[in-house]
Design an enzyme around this catalytic site. Structure first.
Site, PDB file in Angstrom:
ATOM      1  N   GLN A   8       0.861  -1.190   0.265  1.00 26.30           N
ATOM      2  CA  GLN A   8       0.019   0.304   0.107  1.00 26.30           C
ATOM      3  C   GLN A   8       0.901   1.891  -0.370  1.00 26.30           C
ATOM      4  OE1 GLN A   8      -2.787  -0.056  -0.054  1.00 26.30           O
ATOM      5  NE2 GLN A   8      -4.058  -1.393   0.190  1.00 26.30           N
ATOM      6  N   TYR A  35      -4.817 -12.954  -3.429  1.00 25.45           N
ATOM      7  CA  TYR A  35      -4.717 -11.106  -3.838  1.00 25.45           C
ATOM      8  C   TYR A  35      -3.210 -10.787  -2.430  1.00 25.45           C
ATOM      9  CZ  TYR A  35      -7.814 -11.694  -7.313  1.00 25.45           C
ATOM     10  OH  TYR A  35      -8.877 -11.662  -8.110  1.00 25.45           O
ATOM     11  N   GLU A  64      -1.070 -15.962  -3.902  1.00 24.86           N
ATOM     12  CA  GLU A  64       0.089 -14.679  -4.915  1.00 24.86           C
ATOM     13  C   GLU A  64       0.340 -14.638  -6.515  1.00 24.86           C
ATOM     14  OE1 GLU A  64       0.479 -11.533  -7.136  1.00 24.86           O
ATOM     15  OE2 GLU A  64      -0.454 -10.927  -4.668  1.00 24.86           O
ATOM     16  N   ASP A  93      -8.307  -8.900  -1.878  1.00 25.94           N
ATOM     17  CA  ASP A  93      -7.701  -7.728  -2.100  1.00 25.94           C
ATOM     18  C   ASP A  93      -7.715  -7.707  -3.794  1.00 25.94           C
ATOM     19  OD1 ASP A  93      -6.987  -5.309  -2.096  1.00 25.94           O
ATOM     20  OD2 ASP A  93      -5.605  -5.585  -0.420  1.00 25.94           O
ATOM     21  N   CYS A 128      -9.911  -1.413  -3.903  1.00 25.55           N
ATOM     22  CA  CYS A 128      -9.261  -0.197  -4.201  1.00 25.55           C
ATOM     23  C   CYS A 128     -10.301   1.272  -5.581  1.00 25.55           C
ATOM     24  CB  CYS A 128      -7.913  -0.391  -5.208  1.00 25.55           C
ATOM     25  SG  CYS A 128      -7.576  -1.275  -6.306  1.00 25.55           S
TER      26      CYS A 128
END
Length: 439
Positions: A179, A208, A229, A277, A304
């Protein structure tokens, strides 16, 4: 409402105390100019580079580093990459800074590993940049909009920097997702942890997962964490991060999220909580279907992009997962973007039925004379935004030793399993009982 068809009131946005200089990463595009390289940012809805080395959203050191690289490029004859002709060397300048340690990584994204006068660049950076820990070159020969290529090498220092978040140390390589606003990220991850409602007995799947930040932050309160991931460097970082922090109950898989979810399902792994995410494009339908088949009790969705989030929440709703809570976080101050944490709970599946218990008025207990179930529900909704059922209120009252009236609509099947009150709702109900002086 418009995209997701959901009628839910988001909780108040979690604002930022530091709206300037918060970004810990920047990627500056480079383009040919009439007299020198143009380094800055793209004009809106274009790939036209507007020259700008310094930006108030980033630490002052970032602009100084760009000034140094521009000076080196001019002195060494470095050419800028031309998108239209597919020629030139330098495509992007990449800078990352660790908030807690002050370590800085400087990267050049180039079409070739042959860098003119690299020692000159490194010497000036070492002399001028406080906290410099890494100078990298990333190779990207593709004619595409993707910034980073698949390979990089080190010019000086080490190939990673280290940052601290939520009391844990994280190793960040050039291609690791992390982030960009560390102070707000801590708030975001704590919020996600609260939504997960962990008691120490749960299996958590973190899809993720990047470098493992969310999952590792939850590991202390979970029985097991499995991170997924697709980027191999990020997975390697996640495994090292777990080892460096002494976390033994975390496992990481390098695979596409939908693929890994299907693999875990075939292994018989049934998560209690799934954390999502995803990138801005959100989740694809296959992944959502796979997550639903794994029957987690709760899904924590971190997004997001509100538009793709709304689309995906609608898909989950149609598959039996209701959105219980939506909390926006101002992760990107002075922009129109927002991060959002959502809690989804499972409804009416073969392993979980929802029963609303109605109490006969003739069986009113002494505690119920102070506040009815409807009054408790309304109070909880008003104060916390959570919707609670009569069943959950009854469970909490029993747990606290309060009398509960006779129930006439218990499930007819002996094999039916009643849903248990989630931790966050138990806390809200207990507060309501205190408010009505029932405990």
């Amino acid at each position: 409402k418009r995209i997701g068809g959901l009628d839910i009131q988001p909780l108040p946005i979690i604002g930022s105390d530091h709206p300037d200089g918060y970004r810990n990463k920047a990627q500056y595009p480079v383009a040919p100019g009439p007299h020198r390289l143009m380094i800055g940012f793209y004009a809106p809805r274009s790939h036209r580079v507007m020259e700008q080395h310094h930006c108030l959203l980033q630490p002052p050191a970032f602009g100084e580093i760009v000034d140094i690289i521009a000076y080196w490029a001019k002195k060494s004859g470095v050419t800028a990459y031309d998108e239209t002709k597919d020629t030139g060397l330098l495509r992007h300048i990449y800078i990352r800074r660790a908030e807690s340690t002050g370590e800085i990584m400087v990267g050049l994204v180039c079409t070739s590993g042959k860098i003119p006068k690299p020692d000159m660049l490194v010497d000036v950076l070492i002399a001028k940049v406080e906290g410099l820990a890494s100078v990298m070159v990333n190779i990207n020969r593709e004619k595409s909009n993707v910034i980073l290529g698949g390979n990089e090498f080190m010019l000086w220092g080490k190939d990673y920097i280290t940052d601290e978040l939520c009391g844990l140390r994280f190793r960040l390589s050039m291609r690791s997702f992390y982030q960009v606003n560390p102070k707000q990220a801590e708030r975001l991850y704590r919020l996600a942890g609260q939504a997960a409602g962990l008691t120490g007995n749960e299996t958590v799947i973190d899809l993720y997962c990047g470098t493992g930040t969310i999952g590792l932050a939850m590991a202390a309160k979970a029985a097991k964490v499995i991170g997924v991931e697709i980027a191999e460097p990020a997975v390697e970082d996640a495994r090292r991060n777990a080892e460096d922090n002494g976390i033994k109950n975390a496992r990481f898989i390098c695979a596409d999220a939908a693929q890994a979810a299907a693999q875990l399902q075939s292994e018989g792994v049934r998560p209690d909580v799934v954390v999502l995410d995803p990138p801005r494009k959100g989740c694809d339908g296959a992944l959502i279907d796979t997550v639903v088949k794994m029957l987690p009790d709760r899904i924590v969705y971190v997004s997001c992009d509100p538009a793709t989030l709304a689309r995906d929440l609608k898909r989950f709703d149609q598959s039996g997962y209701r959105t219980e809570q939506v909390t926006p976080v101002d992760m990107f101050p002075r922009t129109g973007h927002v991060e959002t944490v959502c809690l989804l709970s499972k409804l009416n599946t073969e392993h979980h039925i929802e029963v609303d218990l109605e109490l006969d008025e003739l069986d009113l207990t002494s505690s119920e004379s102070k506040a009815t179930y409807e009054e408790i529900k309304n109070y909880v909704l008003k104060i916390t935004g959570l919707k609670v059922s009569s069943l959950y209120i009854s469970q909490v009252k029993r747990k606290l030793g309060l009398e509960v009236g006779v129930c006439y609509n218990l499930p007819k099947s002996d094999s039916a399993r009643l849903p248990q009150c989630p931790a966050e709702k138990e806390t809200a109900i207990t507060a309501a009982l205190k408010h009505f002086e029932m405990i």
